[in-house]
Design a protein around this motif. Sequence first.
Motif, PDB file in Angstrom:
ATOM      1  N   ASP A  66       0.770  -1.409   0.138  1.00 23.76           N
ATOM      2  CA  ASP A  66      -0.021   0.157   0.109  1.00 23.76           C
ATOM      3  C   ASP A  66       0.644   1.314   0.234  1.00 23.76           C
ATOM      4  O   ASP A  66       0.555   2.213   0.619  1.00 23.76           O
ATOM      5  CB  ASP A  66      -1.069  -0.045   1.309  1.00 23.76           C
ATOM      6  N   GLY A  67       1.778   1.384  -0.602  1.00 23.35           N
ATOM      7  CA  GLY A  67       2.750   2.445  -1.120  1.00 23.35           C
ATOM      8  C   GLY A  67       3.652   2.831   0.227  1.00 23.35           C
ATOM      9  O   GLY A  67       4.379   3.783   0.004  1.00 23.35           O
ATOM     10  N   LYS A  68       4.031   1.744   1.163  1.00 24.21           N
ATOM     11  CA  LYS A  68       4.979   2.039   2.278  1.00 24.21           C
ATOM     12  C   LYS A  68       6.373   2.154   1.396  1.00 24.21           C
ATOM     13  O   LYS A  68       7.165   2.688   1.816  1.00 24.21           O
ATOM     14  CB  LYS A  68       4.778   0.998   3.232  1.00 24.21           C
ATOM     15  N   THR A  69       6.375   0.871   0.576  1.00 20.24           N
ATOM     16  CA  THR A  69       7.816   0.727  -0.122  1.00 20.24           C
ATOM     17  C   THR A  69       7.692   0.381  -1.629  1.00 20.24           C
ATOM     18  O   THR A  69       6.461   0.147  -1.935  1.00 20.24           O
ATOM     19  CB  THR A  69       8.561  -0.461   0.508  1.00 20.24           C
ATOM     20  N   TRP A  70       8.531   0.965  -2.322  1.00 21.27           N
ATOM     21  CA  TRP A  70       8.245   0.650  -3.823  1.00 21.27           C
ATOM     22  C   TRP A  70       9.599   0.068  -4.321  1.00 21.27           C
ATOM     23  O   TRP A  70      10.539   0.310  -3.969  1.00 21.27           O
ATOM     24  CB  TRP A  70       8.126   1.974  -4.579  1.00 21.27           C
ATOM     25  N   ASP A  71       9.349  -0.745  -5.590  1.00 17.08           N
ATOM     26  CA  ASP A  71      10.333  -1.464  -6.262  1.00 17.08           C
ATOM     27  C   ASP A  71      10.159  -0.914  -7.782  1.00 17.08           C
ATOM     28  O   ASP A  71       9.250  -0.607  -8.067  1.00 17.08           O
ATOM     29  CB  ASP A  71      10.222  -3.084  -6.216  1.00 17.08           C
ATOM     30  N   ASP A  72      11.346  -1.096  -8.285  1.00 17.87           N
ATOM     31  CA  ASP A  72      11.437  -1.073  -9.851  1.00 17.87           C
ATOM     32  C   ASP A  72      10.611  -2.070 -10.656  1.00 17.87           C
ATOM     33  O   ASP A  72      10.652  -3.189 -10.269  1.00 17.87           O
ATOM     34  CB  ASP A  72      12.910  -0.728 -10.326  1.00 17.87           C
ATOM     35  N   ALA A  73       9.632  -1.764 -11.683  1.00 23.74           N
ATOM     36  CA  ALA A  73       9.037  -2.497 -12.531  1.00 23.74           C
ATOM     37  C   ALA A  73       9.731  -2.350 -14.068  1.00 23.74           C
ATOM     38  O   ALA A  73      10.609  -1.328 -14.074  1.00 23.74           O
ATOM     39  CB  ALA A  73       7.482  -2.437 -12.523  1.00 23.74           C
ATOM     40  N   GLY A  74       9.450  -3.272 -14.950  1.00 26.57           N
ATOM     41  CA  GLY A  74       9.877  -2.811 -16.132  1.00 26.57           C
ATOM     42  C   GLY A  74       9.072  -1.849 -16.850  1.00 26.57           C
ATOM     43  O   GLY A  74       7.847  -1.185 -16.522  1.00 26.57           O
ATOM     44  N   VAL A  75       9.587  -1.194 -17.817  1.00 28.09           N
ATOM     45  CA  VAL A  75       8.818  -0.228 -18.879  1.00 28.09           C
ATOM     46  C   VAL A  75       8.958  -0.730 -19.886  1.00 28.09           C
ATOM     47  O   VAL A  75       9.709  -1.331 -20.490  1.00 28.09           O
ATOM     48  CB  VAL A  75       9.605   1.176 -18.601  1.00 28.09           C
ATOM     49  N   PRO A  76       7.767  -0.590 -21.099  1.00 21.79           N
ATOM     50  CA  PRO A  76       7.679  -0.705 -22.257  1.00 21.79           C
ATOM     51  C   PRO A  76       8.651  -0.054 -23.051  1.00 21.79           C
ATOM     52  O   PRO A  76       9.151   0.956 -22.896  1.00 21.79           O
ATOM     53  CB  PRO A  76       6.445  -0.181 -22.638  1.00 21.79           C
ATOM     54  N   VAL A  77       9.272  -1.213 -24.143  1.00 26.46           N
ATOM     55  CA  VAL A  77      10.258  -0.529 -24.949  1.00 26.46           C
ATOM     56  C   VAL A  77      10.040  -0.900 -26.282  1.00 26.46           C
ATOM     57  O   VAL A  77       9.642  -1.936 -26.550  1.00 26.46           O
ATOM     58  CB  VAL A  77      11.823  -1.308 -24.576  1.00 26.46           C
ATOM     59  N   TYR A  78      10.041   0.208 -27.052  1.00 29.12           N
ATOM     60  CA  TYR A  78       9.754  -0.094 -28.464  1.00 29.12           C
ATOM     61  C   TYR A  78      10.883  -0.725 -29.327  1.00 29.12           C
ATOM     62  O   TYR A  78      12.020  -0.470 -29.031  1.00 29.12           O
ATOM     63  CB  TYR A  78       9.423   1.073 -29.194  1.00 29.12           C
ATOM     64  N   PRO A  79      10.843  -1.985 -29.889  1.00 29.84           N
ATOM     65  CA  PRO A  79      11.544  -2.417 -30.675  1.00 29.84           C
ATOM     66  C   PRO A  79      12.506  -1.654 -31.749  1.00 29.84           C
ATOM     67  O   PRO A  79      12.076  -0.746 -32.063  1.00 29.84           O
ATOM     68  CB  PRO A  79      11.155  -3.541 -31.472  1.00 29.84           C
ATOM     69  N   GLU A  80      13.843  -1.982 -31.692  1.00 31.48           N
ATOM     70  CA  GLU A  80      14.669  -0.805 -32.563  1.00 31.48           C
ATOM     71  C   GLU A  80      14.317  -1.051 -33.967  1.00 31.48           C
ATOM     72  O   GLU A  80      13.922  -1.903 -34.345  1.00 31.48           O
ATOM     73  CB  GLU A  80      16.258  -1.514 -32.513  1.00 31.48           C
ATOM     74  N   GLY A  81      14.315   0.192 -34.473  1.00 30.04           N
ATOM     75  CA  GLY A  81      14.008   0.632 -35.975  1.00 30.04           C
ATOM     76  C   GLY A  81      12.254   0.740 -36.064  1.00 30.04           C
ATOM     77  O   GLY A  81      12.320   1.165 -37.004  1.00 30.04           O
ATOM     78  N   GLU A  82      11.512   0.699 -35.046  1.00 28.97           N
ATOM     79  CA  GLU A  82      10.119   1.405 -35.123  1.00 28.97           C
ATOM     80  C   GLU A  82       9.964   2.747 -35.339  1.00 28.97           C
ATOM     81  O   GLU A  82      10.829   3.525 -34.696  1.00 28.97           O
ATOM     82  CB  GLU A  82       9.357   0.570 -33.903  1.00 28.97           C
ATOM     83  N   THR A  83       9.203   3.349 -35.950  1.00 25.31           N
ATOM     84  CA  THR A  83       9.022   4.530 -36.245  1.00 25.31           C
ATOM     85  C   THR A  83       7.609   4.911 -36.268  1.00 25.31           C
ATOM     86  O   THR A  83       6.566   4.059 -36.124  1.00 25.31           O
ATOM     87  CB  THR A  83       9.546   5.115 -37.830  1.00 25.31           C
ATOM     88  N   ILE A  84       7.365   6.388 -35.800  1.00 26.97           N
ATOM     89  CA  ILE A  84       5.811   6.931 -35.777  1.00 26.97           C
ATOM     90  C   ILE A  84       5.844   7.785 -37.101  1.00 26.97           C
ATOM     91  O   ILE A  84       6.547   8.733 -37.256  1.00 26.97           O
ATOM     92  CB  ILE A  84       5.889   7.938 -34.718  1.00 26.97           C
ATOM     93  N   ALA A  85       4.944   7.257 -38.106  1.00 28.61           N
ATOM     94  CA  ALA A  85       4.565   8.193 -39.050  1.00 28.61           C
ATOM     95  C   ALA A  85       2.961   8.419 -39.171  1.00 28.61           C
ATOM     96  O   ALA A  85       2.038   7.872 -38.982  1.00 28.61           O
ATOM     97  CB  ALA A  85       4.609   7.163 -40.312  1.00 28.61           C
TER      98      ALA A  85
END
Length: 366
Positions: A66-85
């Motif tokens: 309940d927020g007393k302590t926190w750990d790192d989770a993963g974050v989404p990562v876009y694969p290399e070479g992906e682009t936004i058009a």
Amino acid sequence: MSDRVLVSTRKGLFTVARTSNGWAVDRVSFLGENVTLAAVDPRSGRWYAALNLGHFGVKLKVSADDGKTWDDAGVPVYPEGETIATGDGKEPKAAVLSLIWALVPGGADQPGRLWCGTLPGGLFKSDDHGQTWELVRGLWDQPVRANWFGGGADLPGLHSICIDPRDSRTLRIGVSCGGVWKSADDGATWEQVGNGLFADFMPPDRRFDPSIQDVHMMVQCPAAPDHLWVQHHNGIFRSTDGAATFEHIADAKPSGFGFAVAVHPADPHTAWFVPAVKDERRIPVDGRLVVSRTRDGGRSFDVLTAGLPDAAAYDITYRHGLAVDGSGSRLAFGSTTGGVWTSESGGERWGLLAERLPPVHAVCFG
């Protein structure tokens, strides 16, 4: 009723608790850091907090106490070479995570599943409580994604994820500006839905194009999952057929524009909004902060003011800044000026949290 509200702000995550004397800040996590979103997983009890640390990037934290302590989770990562058009004429650019804009637990039959919507417009899923993430290629590889563009941001963003309580493999998502999409097979394939949404900011021949609609927020009634509400750039819309089609609510009071929407968990005809004036102004109508509510599917609206500022106020509430708990009578919302209001009566009367908080990005019940 839920007795805690997690308030994500520009300068930390504030846990607000219900006491005998009203609501008060009980704990502060990540003080001074930009917490853009928090979520609670009712299946495991875990809390999640998304942080945007500028030069240091986007981080995701998880707490099992309940927020007393926190750990790192993963974050989404876009694969290399992906682009936004995007469809607004800008040159394609590399796809890099800049914001976690939605974080939603999967169904009870998917105990480790989390869904994550991001800016720039991608959907990710995790089956290990957010430690690792996979890009949902069925949506990302849609050719029509090239039409998407930013609504208030430079890039399109996926901010709304609705999991069907009848079948956790069925989900509906909202993208600004990319419209509404549905998958019935856990994200493997997708169909564009949302007929009836319209965009007055587009040329007439593209006004009803579903792939460029600026959905601000979409919510689904848990007790009647075919009923969804959308707060859109061009007004309030309602669907009664699982988002296949939407009806425009033409007479919303005092305005159809806004960012946030909440739907009653048991009554699909009841929904709440925080209305504003759109486009270049982005202020409450007539400088009066109110909450509007319909209890008849949008045929009429109550403008709720009791306990809200009765003088000039220029608060704006962001997409995730309004929430209702499982009872349907307790609500909370926060504003860009750091105000947080709660209601025990379905919005009939509001109380202001005594503390003045930093600008509020999001609220949720815990």
